[in-house]
Motif scaffolding. Structure first.
Motif, mmCIF file in Angstrom:
data_model
loop_
_atom_site.group_PDB
_atom_site.id
_atom_site.type_symbol
_atom_site.label_atom_id
_atom_site.label_comp_id
_atom_site.label_asym_id
_atom_site.label_seq_id
_atom_site.Cartn_x
_atom_site.Cartn_y
_atom_site.Cartn_z
ATOM 1 N N THR A 79 27.636 57.420 6.545
ATOM 2 C CA THR A 79 26.683 56.468 6.280
ATOM 3 C C THR A 79 26.341 55.622 7.117
ATOM 4 O OG1 THR A 79 27.819 56.472 4.124
ATOM 5 C CG2 THR A 79 26.743 54.300 4.831
ATOM 6 N N LEU A 80 27.097 55.299 8.248
ATOM 7 C CA LEU A 80 26.701 54.313 9.489
ATOM 8 C C LEU A 80 25.646 55.048 10.260
ATOM 9 C CD1 LEU A 80 27.377 51.902 11.157
ATOM 10 C CD2 LEU A 80 29.306 53.017 12.153
ATOM 11 N N PHE A 81 25.775 56.528 10.326
ATOM 12 C CA PHE A 81 24.625 56.907 10.981
ATOM 13 C C PHE A 81 23.185 56.802 10.489
ATOM 14 C CE2 PHE A 81 26.292 60.447 14.152
ATOM 15 C CZ PHE A 81 27.111 59.502 14.903
ATOM 16 N N ASN A 82 23.370 56.899 9.041
ATOM 17 C CA ASN A 82 22.118 57.077 8.170
ATOM 18 C C ASN A 82 21.549 55.466 8.204
ATOM 19 O OD1 ASN A 82 22.226 59.524 7.086
ATOM 20 N ND2 ASN A 82 23.261 59.149 5.678
ATOM 21 N N GLY B 87 33.162 48.091 5.569
ATOM 22 C CA GLY B 87 33.249 46.388 5.184
ATOM 23 C C GLY B 87 32.897 45.369 6.322
ATOM 24 N N ASN B 88 33.039 45.786 7.427
ATOM 25 C CA ASN B 88 32.631 45.180 8.605
ATOM 26 C C ASN B 88 32.649 46.042 9.852
ATOM 27 O OD1 ASN B 88 32.077 43.093 10.638
ATOM 28 N ND2 ASN B 88 32.575 41.355 9.378
ATOM 29 N N VAL B 89 31.642 46.318 10.439
ATOM 30 C CA VAL B 89 31.877 47.107 11.664
ATOM 31 C C VAL B 89 30.790 46.871 12.604
ATOM 32 C CG1 VAL B 89 31.484 49.584 12.639
ATOM 33 C CG2 VAL B 89 32.766 49.256 10.531
ATOM 34 N N SER B 90 31.507 46.543 13.850
ATOM 35 C CA SER B 90 30.593 45.852 15.001
ATOM 36 C C SER B 90 30.891 46.858 16.259
ATOM 37 C CB SER B 90 30.705 44.512 15.352
ATOM 38 O OG SER B 90 30.294 43.676 14.061
ATOM 39 N N ALA C 254 25.693 47.300 16.896
ATOM 40 C CA ALA C 254 25.717 47.366 15.597
ATOM 41 C C ALA C 254 26.475 45.852 15.273
ATOM 42 C CB ALA C 254 26.500 48.384 14.765
ATOM 43 N N ASN C 255 25.786 45.155 14.461
ATOM 44 C CA ASN C 255 26.273 43.784 14.320
ATOM 45 C C ASN C 255 26.801 43.578 12.791
ATOM 46 O OD1 ASN C 255 25.600 43.054 16.987
ATOM 47 N ND2 ASN C 255 23.549 42.680 16.403
ATOM 48 N N ALA C 256 28.175 43.390 12.613
ATOM 49 C CA ALA C 256 28.453 43.039 11.420
ATOM 50 C C ALA C 256 28.046 43.874 10.326
ATOM 51 C CB ALA C 256 28.503 41.622 11.230
ATOM 52 N N VAL D 206 37.050 48.373 12.161
ATOM 53 C CA VAL D 206 37.270 49.022 13.495
ATOM 54 C C VAL D 206 38.917 48.715 13.796
ATOM 55 C CG1 VAL D 206 37.019 48.896 15.924
ATOM 56 C CG2 VAL D 206 34.889 48.831 14.305
ATOM 57 N N ILE D 207 39.621 49.445 13.794
ATOM 58 C CA ILE D 207 41.084 49.381 14.067
ATOM 59 C C ILE D 207 41.310 49.229 15.568
ATOM 60 C CG2 ILE D 207 43.534 50.330 14.016
ATOM 61 C CD1 ILE D 207 42.719 52.059 11.526
#
Length: 257
Positions: A50-53, A26-29, A8-10, A214-215
């Motif tokens: 939402t990320l899964f979809n 927002g921004n998940v990689s 998963a890129n940005a 990502v924290i």
């Protein structure tokens, strides 16, 4: 376990609403390594589903991209939902072969694959049973078999045990992790249960509130064969992981400091 099977890129996701745009992600990689279980934990509404979809192609991201290292077009991702969604008028074996039928596989070949799965994972003798006669744990076993039947490269697990009682959920955590390892699959698990994430995952991504980022990425260094869900809770490493993730989620708005 160093080769990414999925990247998963940005990833960013914005929805339009009557009151204006809503920034869900927002921004998940991240990378999903081959043979790994990766868990996503975070506050409710932070965009995990939402990320899964986006990964399945049901949604196109507003920014970024998903890359899957597979050449099997249309067969890359299997999705196991919170509810088993078994068809009540179909038998166990006919529920397992549902995805294979949709893909046009001959019925005899599909049923042979399903019988192997049913025997391997503890439901031999229930091939012709209807879902209404099964326990919650048995129904979830059928659901994971249906997901694995078409041999996806990546398995998505969206809180698959949330509707089950504690004992059944605890047993299935170990069973599903074992099944995924035996089938040499890579999986992403969404869960609100920190203990479940530690029990099942090789790595855990802690996400912030919406719009999510990502924290922390945490490696779980307890060997899988030492992950008995009950005895694990007396392991000091388990407690350390649990407290660290809990503290991350208590940050103001669970945002990166």
């Amino acid at each position: 376990m160093n080769t990414p099977i999925l990247s998963a890129n940005a990833i960013g996701m914005r929805f339009e609403s009557a009151s204006g745009p809503v920034e869900a992600i927002g921004n998940v990689s991240f990378d999903l390594r081959e043979g790994e279980i990766l868990a996503l934990v975070g506050p409710s509404g932070c965009g995990k589903t939402t990320l899964f979809n986006i990964i399945t192609g049901l949604l196109a991201p507003s920014r970024g991209e998903i890359v899957i290292a597979s050449d099997r077009a249309g067969q890359d991702v299997g999705y196991m939902l919170q509810k088993d969604l078994l068809l009540p008028w179909r038998s166990v074996i006919d529920n397992v072969i549902l995805g294979l039928e949709v893909r046009g596989m001959a019925r005899d070949k599909a049923r042979a694959i399903a019988r192997d799965l049913i025997e391997a994972y503890g439901l031999k003798g229930f091939e012709d049973a209807r879902p209404s006669t099964l326990s919650g744990g048995m129904r979830q076993r059928v659901a994971i078999m249906r997901t694995l039947a078409f041999d996806p490269a990546v398995v998505l697990l969206d809180e698959p045990f949330s509707a089950l009682d504690f004992q059944t959920r605890t047993l299935l955590q170990q069973d599903v992790a074992r099944i995924i390892a035996e089938r040499r699959k890579s999986a992403i698990l969404i869960t609100h249960d920190i203990g479940e994430a530690i029990t099942m995952a090789d790595r855990i991504l802690v996400l912030s509130t919406r719009p999510s980022t990502v924290i922390r990425t945490m490696d779980i260094e307890i060997p899988r064969d030492a992950r008995d869900p009950i005895s694990l809770r007396s392991d000091q490493r388990y407690n350390d992981y649990f407290v660290s993730i809990w503290e991350d989620l208590q940050l103001p708005n669970a945002r990166v400091a």
